[in-house]
Enzyme design. Structure first.
Site, PDB file in Angstrom:
ATOM      1  CE1 TYR A 825     -54.707 -53.788  43.512  1.00 30.84           C
ATOM      2  CE2 TYR A 825     -53.237 -52.720  45.085  1.00 30.84           C
ATOM      3  CZ  TYR A 825     -53.441 -53.624  44.049  1.00 30.84           C
ATOM      4  OH  TYR A 825     -52.381 -54.359  43.552  1.00 30.84           O
ATOM      5  CB  THR A1079     -57.193 -45.071  51.333  1.00 26.26           C
ATOM      6  OG1 THR A1079     -56.287 -45.104  50.223  1.00 26.26           O
ATOM      7  CG2 THR A1079     -56.682 -44.079  52.363  1.00 26.26           C
ATOM      8  CB  CYS A1080     -56.843 -49.810  48.426  1.00 25.14           C
ATOM      9  SG  CYS A1080     -55.795 -48.655  47.509  1.00 25.14           S
ATOM     10  CE1 TYR A1081     -57.445 -54.882  49.391  1.00 27.48           C
ATOM     11  CE2 TYR A1081     -55.461 -53.572  49.664  1.00 27.48           C
ATOM     12  CZ  TYR A1081     -56.172 -54.522  48.971  1.00 27.48           C
ATOM     13  OH  TYR A1081     -55.623 -55.130  47.867  1.00 27.48           O
TER      14      TYR A1081
END
Length: 1112
Positions: A825, A1079-1081
């Site tokens: 993401y 890591t997406c958030y």
């Protein structure tokens, strides 16, 4: 009541349709006009008939008179007295000779025979010393004889010039017309020269002198047609330098040319009773005709034999021309402009007449009798002050003509290759006549005349309001060369004003002298003067007022931000700005930024005094040219031509001028000044970026109180860039140009915000165009193997171009061949970009290497072109960097200053070589300052490159291996070597990288930053362990450039509950699970460790493990 009848009887009794009153009046009016037209036509017919009958009768009488005249002259055997010459020879001859038409060759032949006979008799009379036989003695006879002589002499003068004009239009090789023209010119020369009158005594010399003066005055008048005829004749002559045969003084054509020149300058030698100076009241009109018709002849000097040029170069001729042109300036220039319409000279169409006049005056004022423009001095006795004022007047008029739309259209209408080639050849030949002004002696002689009082020396009788013409100031010389620079730029766009700028830049002391004038004018309120002015040694008041501590209004926060984001320490800044250590006087609370906001420049060019306008333009143009070749040793160590303190004042003056000029808008007449000021400002700013010599406040000062908000500036910048792309010159100098041309007036933080705003606007436009819809849609799916990041990325993404702006979804394959767990993401794509760039930019990969400087910056390696897909790989890396910038991802490397300059569209010069190859720069400086013979170093114009164990010799110029470096050409060698290293060698790689980068990032966005700031935008900050932690959580090792508030999604720590048995805790055990991240958030998943030591150890292990989802 009866109904009206359709047909009614008209007043004339005829049956007709009834018409209205208005129609009746209109009909009557038309009939009246027809009757009037018929009357006029009848009157015109009668007039034509009368004219025709008169012409026929006159022609018949003339033919009869000619026959009788020929019979009488041929049969006359008596003594040819002066009265017989006047009454029997000239009187009938002047009547019938002007009545013949040249349409028929037979009539023309008879006319020429009559002329030859008459001129032969008249010439014999003029050569007689007998007062009864010499025709000239009628000029001192009775009143009636004087009147007749004056009339006949004037008719002969007009006839002679008419013959000269006809001679120039017909076949000049015909012997009959050549002989007649030769005789006519000899007669006119003898009639207008008192020294040629035979038998004149002291008793009658005064009367004879008055008669000659009257005839000379008539010769110089427009009525005689003298200068028009002479101009046509000289224009028809072949270029003297191209003639193969040697012309002797006995040659008839040479005599005709010499006589024409003699008659042209006759009016200039009319003297007052004292016989010392030309009589301005008498020669004004003749000089005016001379200037209008002769001085506008294309290549005047080249058409004439060198032996005749001293007559045109004589100080009496030039002095009178100069004064006449300045006194009658408007009338002379207007008449010159009318020449184009009159079609008198056909060959002046490509260059306006005033342009030829300008070139001819320069050629006549310089050079020697051998027609050399490199003589090294002006003509003897030349009035330099009048010369400068005349050239300025003509140059300004020429520039006005060149700015005329019709002339530009005529120039652009040359579409065929032949027309274009002919036009360019003509322009080059024309510009070649300006060679004298490009010589250093020309400038030094003018400077020697500055402030010299020539009024007493001239002793002219001009009015008091023209006395200033006899004085020469530095501002006059500046205006002289300022106008010439503009002419060179317009007429010679390829070479431009390079010949003039080379001379101006390297004339000792000239730039310092110009700056002294500007400093006195714009810094007059300050007591400090340059160290070069030995008469004044005080310190600059404004510099003394700079306080040590920040002011109360907090303006220095921008300086702090600048230091923070550029990584400069306050100590370094203090070292580069020694003047900042001065303390403020008691009671003074001055903002340091105000010191650099120069008061006279706050209104742009409109606020500059007219007397200083050209001086400022010339200074900016000349100094910007010198800065291109000025090395760092000269600039910083030797501090030539200016001290660093003066350099700061120059920078502040230009910065204030350019900012306010762009902010307030400019007229077309201010464009040359603004262009040169912008160029000079950019060169000084770029040098300061490499090696600071100015405080940061200096560059921010002009816009400190008036710069627009970021959002407004961003949108204005986009509009301005769009207008520049569409070549809308009307908006090229506007408020929006402030961001385009002088972005440095905005603090670095605001420019980064602008950059992010540009990207935000681009994403919004893409969304409106349907390129972006729901999150995840239209995303690019790629699969990347660990350890093959570069190859897989290149294979799957290189062909996308600008489509790379879309989201990337990455799936990693571990080294074991298994697809790693986790959904992308945004975090995995960031990890992919950072890992790919880290591997590809590594020197071990072979595409980039590190410079030999202490900061080890990246530069494309020369051998990259020999690698498979080398240039394509570099272009792909440009897209990767563009993708990182577009998504706000910071990378772990910095590029060489020289390489970034190419990405920003800027050319690199010698002074930048030290940032790329300090050793080579040091060696070139050794060659530059070598005291002995450079031949001893055994250098040639080549450079040797080594790649894959093989050496290649590259020539710096054509035939360079056979050209030795000498003291004369060592500067060419130095700059050729620097150009090769800084521009030519790196160009293929920078061009490829630029193409990839421009697919995602608009070049205009990048120009917000200088080279150092560009690296800062890419790299950000670099604390070691913090970088690893950030990379672990966000896949990026750098904090957002403007702080964590710009990190999206926000940085979050998520507590992961992990239970540990009580006995294990008592036994010293703790949670074994490692920290992980989403890591997406941007989320750190932190287990509930019981001890701080365990937390630190586990976290350090996790961020240094370089693992993927295995930790989960």
């Amino acid at each position: 009541m009866d109904a009206p009848r359709k047909n009614q009887v008209s007043l004339r009794g005829a049956s007709a349709k009834e018409i209205t009153r208005d129609d009746l009046l209109q009909k009557v009016s038309r009939e009246r006009e027809l009757r009037n037209y018929a009357k006029r036509a009848a009157a015109a017919a009668l007039f034509i008939q009368r004219v025709w009958r008169r012409f026929k009768v006159t022609k018949a009488v003339a033919l009869q008179l000619q026959q009788e005249w020929e019979t009488a002259v041929n049969s006359y055997t008596g003594v040819m007295t002066a009265n017989w010459i006047s009454n029997n020879l000239l009187r009938p001859f002047l009547f019938f000779v002007t009545r013949f038409s040249n349409r028929y060759e037979k009539v023309r032949s008879k006319k020429i025979d009559s002329m030859r006979t008459c001129f032969t008799f008249l010439l014999e009379s003029l050569q007689s010393s007998d007062s009864k036989r010499n025709f000239c003695f009628l000029a001192i006879g009775t009143a009636e004889e004087r009147r007749i002589w004056s009339y006949q002499a004037q008719r002969l003068t007009s006839l002679g010039f008419s013959i000269l004009s006809e001679f120039s239009e017909c076949n000049s090789g015909a012997q009959d017309i050549t002989t007649v023209t030769y005789l006519a010119m000899r007669i006119l020369v003898m009639l207008t020269d008192l020294k040629g009158w035979k038998g004149i005594t002291d008793d009658n010399r005064l009367d004879a002198d008055l008669a000659v003066k009257g005839l000379v005055k008539f010769t110089g008048s427009k009525k005689s047609g003298s200068y028009v005829s002479i101009a046509r004749y000289i224009s028809a002559l072949d270029n003297y330098s191209s003639q193969m045969k040697v012309i002797t003084q006995a040659d008839e054509k040479f005599v005709i040319t010499a006589s024409a020149i003699t008659l042209a300058v006759r009016p200039f030698y009319l003297t007052n009773s004292d016989g010392e100076r030309p009589d301005m009241l008498n020669v004004n009109h003749g000089a005016k005709q001379y200037i209008i018709y002769l001085m506008t002849i294309p290549w005047l000097v080249q058409h004439l034999p060198p032996v005749l040029l001293p007559a045109l170069k004589h100080k009496s001729v030039l002095f009178t021309c100069f004064q006449t042109l300045l006194i009658l300036k408007e009338n002379v220039l207007m008449d010159m402009s009318e020449l184009v319409k009159s079609e008198i000279l056909v060959s002046i169409k490509a260059i306006p007449p005033v342009g030829w006049s300008l070139a001819n005056f320069i050629c006549l004022a310089t050079g020697n009798e051998n027609n050399s423009v490199d003589s090294g001095s002006f003509n003897q006795g030349l009035d330099c002050a009048l010369y400068v004022h005349v050239i300025v007047t003509l140059a300004e008029s020429l520039l006005a003509c060149l700015d005329n739309i019709e002339w530009v259209k005529k120039k652009k209408s040359l579409q065929t290759d032949a027309e274009s080639s002919t036009h360019e050849s003509l322009i080059m030949s024309y510009m070649d006549q300006f060679r004298p002004v490009c010589q250093q002696w020309h400038l030094t002689n003018l400077l020697a005349s500055v402030n010299r009082d020539v009024t007493n020396k001239a002793e002219t009788s001009i009015s008091n309001n023209l006395e200033y013409l006899g004085k020469l100031d530095l501002s006059d010389v500046a205006l002289f060369y300022s106008n010439l620079l503009r002419i060179f730029s317009v007429l010679s766009p390829i070479r431009g004003s390079l010949p003039v700028l080379n001379m101006l830049s390297f004339t000792p002391g000239f730039l310092v002298r110009l700056w002294g004038e500007l400093e006195d004018s714009f810094f007059s309120g300050d007591k400090h003067m340059s160290d070069n002015h030995t008469s004044e040694n005080g310190k600059h008041k404004a510099f003394e007022k700079i306080p040590k501590q920040p002011s109360k209004d907090g303006t220095n926060k921008w300086v702090s931000v600048f230091h923070k984001f550029t990584g400069k320490s306050q100590t370094a800044t203090d070292c580069s700005d020694p003047i900042g250590s001065h303390s403020a006087p008691n009671g003074v609370n001055l903002d340091p930024s105000d010191v650099w906001d120069i008061e006279p420049m706050r209104h742009g060019p409109q606020g500059i005094p007219k007397s200083m306008f050209a001086t400022l333009h010339l200074f900016c143009a000349t100094y910007s040219h010198l800065l291109l070749v000025l090395d760092d040793i000269e600039f910083y160590e030797k501090q030539v031509p200016f001290k660093l303190e003066q350099q700061r004042r120059i920078a502040s003056m230009l910065n204030t001028l350019v900012y306010n000029g762009l902010s307030h808008g400019n007229g077309h007449h201010n464009r040359p000044l603004m262009d040169s000021a912008v160029r000079c400002l950019h060169l000084m700013y770029e040098r300061d970026c490499r090696h600071p010599f100015c405080p940061p406040d200096l560059w921010l000062s002009p816009a400190r109180k008036s710069r627009p908000p970021v959002a407004v500036a961003t949108r204005t910048h986009e509009i301005c860039s769009a207008n520049l792309k569409s070549d809308d010159s009307s908006s090229s100098l506007s408020v929006g140009s402030v961001i385009t041309m002088t972005p440095h007036v905005f603090p670095f933080q605001e420019r980064v915000e602008m950059f992010r705003e540009f990207i935000k606007m681009d994403k919004a436009s893409r969304k409106m165009a349907g390129e972006i819809s729901e999150p995840g849609s239209r995303a690019i799916e790629i699969v990347v193997r660990r350890g093959h990041t570069v190859e897989d990325g290149f294979q799957q993404l290189n062909s996308l171009g600008s489509k790379l702006k879309s989201s990337i979804h990455v799936s990693f394959v571990s080294e074991c061949g298994l697809t790693e767990a986790g959904l992308d993401y945004g975090g995995l794509s960031k990890e992919f970009l950072t890992d790919l760039s880290k591997e590809a930019f590594s020197p071990e990969y072979g595409l980039f290497s590190q410079t030999s400087t202490s900061d080890s910056l990246l530069i494309p390696t020369a051998s990259a072109r020999f690698l498979d897909n080398g240039l394509q790989m570099i272009e792909f890396l440009g897209r990767i960097v563009g993708k990182a910038l577009y998504e706000g991802i910071l990378l772990d490397y910095s590029f060489s200053h020289v390489f970034v300059q190419k990405l920003l569209g800027r050319y690199s010069f010698l002074d930048e070589l030290s940032t790329l190859d300090p050793e080579l720069y040091k060696n070139l400086m050794y060659v530059k300052n070598y005291d002995g013979d450079v031949k001893e170093l055994c250098l040639d114009f080549t450079v040797t490159e080594e790649s894959f164990g093989k050496r290649h010799v590259v020539e710096l110029k054509s035939g360079g291996k056979d050209i030795s470096v000498t003291n004369e050409n060592k500067m060419q060698y130095i700059h050729a070597m620097a150009d090769y290293k800084l521009n030519q060698q790196i160009f293929p790689f920078s061009n490829a990288f630029y193409r990839g980068l421009a697919d995602l990032i608009s070049p205009s966005w990048l120009k917000l930053f200088n080279a150092s700031e560009f690296n800062q935008v890419i790299k950000g900050f670099e604390p070691k362990d913090r970088c690893k932690l950030l990379k672990f959580v966000t896949s990026c090792s750098r904090a957002p450039l403007l702080g964590f508030k710009y990190l999206q999604p926000p940085f979050t720590i998520h507590k992961v509950a992990c239970d540990v048995p009580l006995w294990a805790t008592i036994g010293g055990q703790d949670v074994e699970r490692l920290p992980s991240a989403s890591t997406c958030y941007n989320t750190l998943k932190l287990p509930t460790y019981k001890r701080p030591g365990t937390l630190r150890a586990k976290l350090l292990y996790a961020i240094n493990s370089n693992a993927g989802f295995e930790l989960s």
